[in-house]
Write a protein that holds these residues in place. Structure first.
Motif, PDB file in Angstrom:
ATOM      1  N   SER A   5       1.562   2.251 -11.570  1.00 38.13           N
ATOM      2  CA  SER A   5       1.507   3.238 -12.654  1.00 38.13           C
ATOM      3  C   SER A   5       0.469   2.855 -13.708  1.00 38.13           C
ATOM      4  CB  SER A   5       2.890   3.398 -13.283  1.00 38.13           C
ATOM      5  OG  SER A   5       3.512   2.139 -13.444  1.00 38.13           O
ATOM      6  N   ARG A   6       0.249   1.538 -13.910  1.00 42.33           N
ATOM      7  CA  ARG A   6      -0.767   1.072 -14.878  1.00 42.33           C
ATOM      8  C   ARG A   6      -1.735   0.160 -14.136  1.00 42.33           C
ATOM      9  NH1 ARG A   6      -2.043   3.323 -19.320  1.00 42.33           N
ATOM     10  NH2 ARG A   6      -1.944   1.638 -20.831  1.00 42.33           N
ATOM     11  N   VAL A  37       5.567  -8.751  -4.672  1.00 43.22           N
ATOM     12  CA  VAL A  37       5.181  -7.441  -5.201  1.00 43.22           C
ATOM     13  C   VAL A  37       6.444  -6.678  -5.594  1.00 43.22           C
ATOM     14  CG1 VAL A  37       4.051  -5.235  -4.721  1.00 43.22           C
ATOM     15  CG2 VAL A  37       3.133  -7.345  -3.740  1.00 43.22           C
ATOM     16  N   SER A  38       6.532  -6.263  -6.853  1.00 44.73           N
ATOM     17  CA  SER A  38       7.712  -5.476  -7.222  1.00 44.73           C
ATOM     18  C   SER A  38       7.460  -4.008  -6.886  1.00 44.73           C
ATOM     19  CB  SER A  38       8.110  -5.709  -8.671  1.00 44.73           C
ATOM     20  OG  SER A  38       6.994  -5.605  -9.519  1.00 44.73           O
ATOM     21  N   SER A  39       7.018  -3.198  -7.844  1.00 43.49           N
ATOM     22  CA  SER A  39       6.850  -1.780  -7.537  1.00 43.49           C
ATOM     23  C   SER A  39       5.570  -1.524  -6.746  1.00 43.49           C
ATOM     24  CB  SER A  39       6.817  -0.955  -8.830  1.00 43.49           C
ATOM     25  OG  SER A  39       6.590   0.397  -8.497  1.00 43.49           O
ATOM     26  N   PRO A  40       5.687  -0.785  -5.618  1.00 43.68           N
ATOM     27  CA  PRO A  40       4.491  -0.455  -4.845  1.00 43.68           C
ATOM     28  C   PRO A  40       3.712   0.716  -5.438  1.00 43.68           C
ATOM     29  CG  PRO A  40       6.442   0.409  -3.759  1.00 43.68           C
ATOM     30  CD  PRO A  40       6.924  -0.330  -4.976  1.00 43.68           C
ATOM     31  N   VAL A  41       4.322   1.438  -6.381  1.00 44.24           N
ATOM     32  CA  VAL A  41       3.614   2.544  -7.025  1.00 44.24           C
ATOM     33  C   VAL A  41       2.959   2.003  -8.292  1.00 44.24           C
ATOM     34  CG1 VAL A  41       3.790   4.890  -7.910  1.00 44.24           C
ATOM     35  CG2 VAL A  41       5.400   4.096  -6.189  1.00 44.24           C
ATOM     36  N   TRP A  90       0.875  -1.192   0.000  1.00 40.65           N
ATOM     37  CA  TRP A  90       0.000   0.000   0.000  1.00 40.65           C
ATOM     38  C   TRP A  90       0.897   1.222   0.000  1.00 40.65           C
ATOM     39  CZ3 TRP A  90       0.012   3.824   3.784  1.00 40.65           C
ATOM     40  CH2 TRP A  90      -1.058   4.739   3.767  1.00 40.65           C
ATOM     41  N   PHE A  91       0.590   2.191  -0.836  1.00 39.76           N
ATOM     42  CA  PHE A  91       1.405   3.404  -0.874  1.00 39.76           C
ATOM     43  C   PHE A  91       0.522   4.626  -1.091  1.00 39.76           C
ATOM     44  CE2 PHE A  91       3.923   6.525  -3.371  1.00 39.76           C
ATOM     45  CZ  PHE A  91       4.801   6.883  -2.363  1.00 39.76           C
ATOM     46  N   PRO A  92       0.606   5.608  -0.205  1.00 41.00           N
ATOM     47  CA  PRO A  92      -0.262   6.787  -0.325  1.00 41.00           C
ATOM     48  C   PRO A  92       0.425   7.924  -1.076  1.00 41.00           C
ATOM     49  CG  PRO A  92       0.887   6.867   1.767  1.00 41.00           C
ATOM     50  CD  PRO A  92       1.431   5.655   1.021  1.00 41.00           C
TER      51      PRO A  92
END
Lengths: 179, 257, 402, 67
Positions: free
Chosen positions: A66-67, A60-64, A36-38
């Protein structure tokens, strides 16, 4: 292999941040990998808030995100900002109580749920976020309504039982509305 | 029908990004009006701090510089000594001015730099999310004193005007508030005086403004107004603490004693 | 130990430090690390420890200087501008051989920058950071789990070598939530061995002095030489890294911290397309995994460095491989790349490998010459290497965008 | 008659103006604006005296007073 990247966006105070934490907690309880990333800081003040959630069977690789596979849009400004990001074939859940514009993408699935209206019927518009989460569970099956319900007391540690019950009702009604 | 008020030329015409009810907007307007009314806008340089009012550089319609946390009065010193014809003001919050920047505050006052300092005291850190400030009241909750500020763990709050009043170089010190329209009008008079002092070459002027922070106090804006009168003013009495002509004055309103 | 709990990176760092025996924290508010002091402010007193919100970062680090001198496990945390303010004190601690732990949750810079995640403090961290000749141990977590488990390692290494040790994180690692499992037994500070240099009660022993100066002729250099020897030993013994799918990879992406997470996502996409791509992640940034990176030469055909800075980390990678392998750079100074974006860079780098195999591969293999005199061979090798290095330098300039 | 105009794009619904008005002419709208806040409005006819105190306390310069 299962992967769901989710963005939830709305006004500060609509509970999009806590809805994201709840999703991640539910995923964790179901034995998935989660993050989770705010969006944090100055952009929160008086404006819109959004967060990224990943629920996956794999690491989980990137927490942001983007798609995103799924975008949940709780207010009008969020639609313009996040509709273009949805993956082709992905899902867009719209809170039709507050979002009056129509999405323009034809290559994605759109589920419109009157979150505020349904929440009001349950008892308070404060739980419109729960209606939206229910809709997500109903439309994707990435987590179950029961799973989110189990996560509720872990995230809202000081909530009263009757409030938790209202949340569960909102989840169920959201899921029904999305089917 | 005539328009009574208008957007001051000292303020850029754009919406302010502060939280609902935040006192910065009121003081921004006051400063913007002073720049216009005193005809000094085009020769004024403002200093924006670190904290919520870091955005001040976007709003004041004069040359602006944004500096490191707490160093406003030092930067002001550099500008004023290089360009004495300019009007230089530093706009700072309580963390910026009374915590990390206390040395700069004290020493610019001791040197009696001919500058104007606008000091917003809302007893909390805003931008970083409600941590304890040097002006946080005993018993007041903050995110780094979640059980309330205690003397034992956190010491006593600092009364900036009273502290600076000990310094001969501090020529004008006044504490004001913005919790009623009448107090806002008084605050403007004080800030205008602080700029006038600089124009007249009278040395270091500081105006402290008690201001509300509903977001980090966890109160509604209306509840916050009550907090000012019931909690802040007993600790931080309003009044003039020094004027260029007389030595220390006495508090005029709100004192606990 | 045991249960996985969902935690914010900053909170995991604070809890991990407390479980590792930290009983003193001083700090000053700055985004995006505020959850660390906030967490400490209620947790530490419950553990009988001390939390102080200092009046500035300068004061905070000097409180640490004092606390660490008593032998207690002391910690501070901040973000980029605040860490800059602390450098004076960190230098004093290094000069006085005091162990302590600190974390930098990096934001955009220089100056006040912004509050988003960035990796612009790389050079400051791995080169010591303050004035004078010293190093600090730098651990770079890339998950909330590591945020929570590294503080213990840092305290142990700091005490073993009597020097500061830090966690270099960023806004994403500080703000994100992930499941974490604390993988160590709680440390009881009372059971830690006594330090024979700590200040306090001098009854029954000779007095002790903590200081970072020595004005006697030649003495300072002796101290620095002793410290230098310790640093060499750390470079031998304490390197940590992670290598994934590097065996048989044409391209190896080199990244640390958040960049390595994003790179891992991009590598997944690339491997789905059949590209042979691996990931090399330094976990200790100082000591730097020089040997391990150099070992990739002759195996992989190219390295691609992904960093959220202008090209600081890439310098260390290039120093490590010393021209033996081409190194491309994808730089996002104070920007956060997406996995898709990095994937595009991977594809570009892989095309480069196919188009010019001779230039990018390890030279001697491609240009094997008939065996002649030993001297001749060495000379040939050297020339080819020089040429490869020149080409690489050119590519590096082009590759380093923005 | 004197009146105030509230710029709904600027008003954040903080309600401070309602405390400043000596005649309690100002109330909050029950419909939220495009910015998501419930803005202030002149709620009573023939009430405003054009004193301008509401504009003094408004932190967002959202109120223009006419007299």
């Amino acid at each position: 292999m299962m992967y769901q990247g989710i963005r939830i966006s709305g006004f500060g105070g609509q509970g999009v941040i806590s809805a994201g934490i709840l999703l991640a907690q539910a995923g964790l309880l179901e034995g998935k990998n989660v993050s989770w990333f705010p969006a944090y800081g100055a952009e929160m003040r008086g404006g819109t808030a959004n967060c990224s959630v990943v629920i996956a069977s794999d690491e989980v690789s990137s927490p942001v995100v983007s798609r995103p596979d799924t975008v949940i849009v709780m207010n009008e400004p969020s639609l313009a900002k996040f509709e273009p990001l949805v993956k082709p074939g992905g899902l867009l859940i719209i809170n039709s109580s507050l979002v009056k514009s129509q999405p323009t993408r034809k290559d994605i699935r759109v589920v419109a749920v009157a979150c505020n209206k349904i929440a009001e019927e349950v008892g308070t518009t404060k739980i419109a976020n729960m209606v939206a989460l229910g809709a997500f569970a109903g439309a994707t099956g990435a987590v179950s309504v029961d799973g989110i319900a189990k996560a509720l007391p872990k995230v809202f540690k000081r909530a009263k039982p009757e409030m938790l019950q209202m949340n569960v009702t909102a989840l169920k009604m959201g899921a029904a509305a999305a089917k | 029908m005539q328009q009574v008020n208008k957007w001051p030329s000292g303020l850029v015409n754009k919406p302010l990004r502060y939280c609902p009810g935040c006192g910065h907007g009121i003081v921004h307007r006051i400063v913007g009006e002073c720049l216009e009314e005193l005809g000094i806008r085009e020769r004024t340089v403002g200093i924006a701090p670190v904290g919520c009012s870091v955005f001040a550089d976007e709003y004041f319609n004069c040359d602006m510089i944004q500096g490191p946390h707490g160093r406003g009065p030092a930067i002001a010193t550099g500008i004023k000594r290089s360009k004495p014809e300019c009007i230089v003001f530093s706009y700072q919050g309580d963390g910026d001015l009374a915590s990390i920047g206390m040395a700069e505050t004290v020493h610019s006052a001791a040197r009696s730099e001919n500058i104007t300092v606008i000091f917003i005291n809302n007893a909390i850190y805003g931008m970083t999310g409600g941590q304890m400030a040097p002006t946080t009241l005993i018993g007041q909750q903050a995110s780094t004193c979640p059980r309330g500020r205690t003397v034992q763990a956190n010491g006593y709050p600092i009364r900036v005007c009273e502290l600076l009043a000990q310094l001969e170089g501090a020529r004008y010190l006044e504490r004001t508030s913005t919790h009623t329209a009448a107090h806002v009008i008084k605050a403007k008079k004080a800030i205008r005086q602080a700029f006038q002092n600089q124009i007249d070459g009278k040395g270091f002027s500081l105006v402290e403004v008690l201001s509300i922070c509903p977001t980090n106090w966890g109160l509604t804006p209306l509840q916050s107004l009550k907090f000012v009168t019931e909690k802040m003013m007993p600790m931080y009495p309003l009044g003039v603490f020094r004027t260029p002509d007389a030595a220390a004055g006495a508090a005029t309103e709100g004192g606990a004693a | 130990m045991g249960e996985k709990i969902l935690m914010k990176g900053n909170e995991a760092l604070a809890e991990g430090a407390i479980r590792a025996g930290c009983r003193f924290f001083s700090g000053y508010p700055i985004t995006p690390q505020n959850e660390v002091p906030e967490y400490m402010s209620w947790r530490l007193p419950d553990e009988g420890g001390t939390f102080i919100q200092a009046e500035s970062e300068v004061a905070a680090i000097n409180m640490i200087y004092g606390a660490a001198a008593t032998g207690i496990r002391a910690m501070t945390s901040s973000s980029s501008p605040g860490i800059s303010l602390k450098q004076e004190g960190i230098s004093y601690c290094a000069g006085a051989d005091l162990p302590f732990f600190y974390a930098n949750v990096v934001r955009g810079g220089p100056g006040l920058g912004n509050i988003a995640a960035a990796q612009g403090d790389y050079n400051q961290s791995v080169r010591g950071g303050g004035h004078g000749d010293y190093r600090v141990i730098v651990m770079a977590p890339n998950s909330v789990d590591e945020m929570g488990n590294f503080p213990k390692l840092c305290f142990e290494l700091a005490e073993k070598y009597r020097m500061p040790a830090m966690v270099l994180a960023d806004g994403i690692l500080g703000q994100m939530m992930e499941p974490i499992e604390f993988k160590f037994e709680r440390v009881d500070p009372a059971k830690l061995p006594a330090k024979d240099w700590a200040l306090g009660n001098s009854a029954g022993r000779a007095k002790r002095v903590v200081k970072s100066y020595d004005l006697r002729e030649g003495e300072l250099e002796k101290i620095n030489l002793r410290r230098m020897a310790a640093y060499r030993k750390i470079e031998q013994d304490e390197v940590r890294f992670e290598a994934k799918n590097c065996e048989g990879a044409d391209l190896v992406v080199v990244a640390y911290g958040t960049s390595s997470r994003i790179a891992a996502g991009a590598i997944k996409l690339a491997r789905d397309k059949g590209l042979k791509v691996g990931l090399f992640r330094p976990i200790t940034l100082w000591p730097f995994p020089k040997k391990q990176l150099a070992g990739l030469a002759g195996k992989a055909k190219k390295l691609l460095v992904v960093e959220m800075s202008m090209g600081q980390f890439v310098d260390d990678v290039r120093l490590a491989v010393n021209g033996a392998i081409a190194v491309d750079l994808y730089a996002r100074p104070a920007g956060i790349p997406s996995a898709e974006e990095v994937m595009a860079e991977i594809e570009k780098a892989c095309q480069g490998i196919k188009a010019a195999p001779a230039a990018t591969a390890a030279a001697p293999k491609q240009r094997g010459r008939p065996k002649g005199s030993k001297n001749k061979k060495t000379k040939a090798k050297r020339t080819v290497r020089k040429r490869a290095a020149r080409k690489q330098a050119k590519r590096g300039r082009k590759g380093g965008r923005r | 008659m004197p009146e105030i105009k509230v710029d709904e794009k600027l008003c954040k619904g903080c309600e401070l103006c309602t405390t400043a008005c000596p005649k309690q002419c100002i109330a909050m709208s029950d419909q939220f604006s495009v910015t998501g806040y419930y803005p202030a409005k002149l709620a009573k006819q023939d009430c405003c005296t054009g004193c301008g105190l509401c504009a003094q306390i408004c932190p967002d310069l959202a109120i223009t007073v006419f007299k």
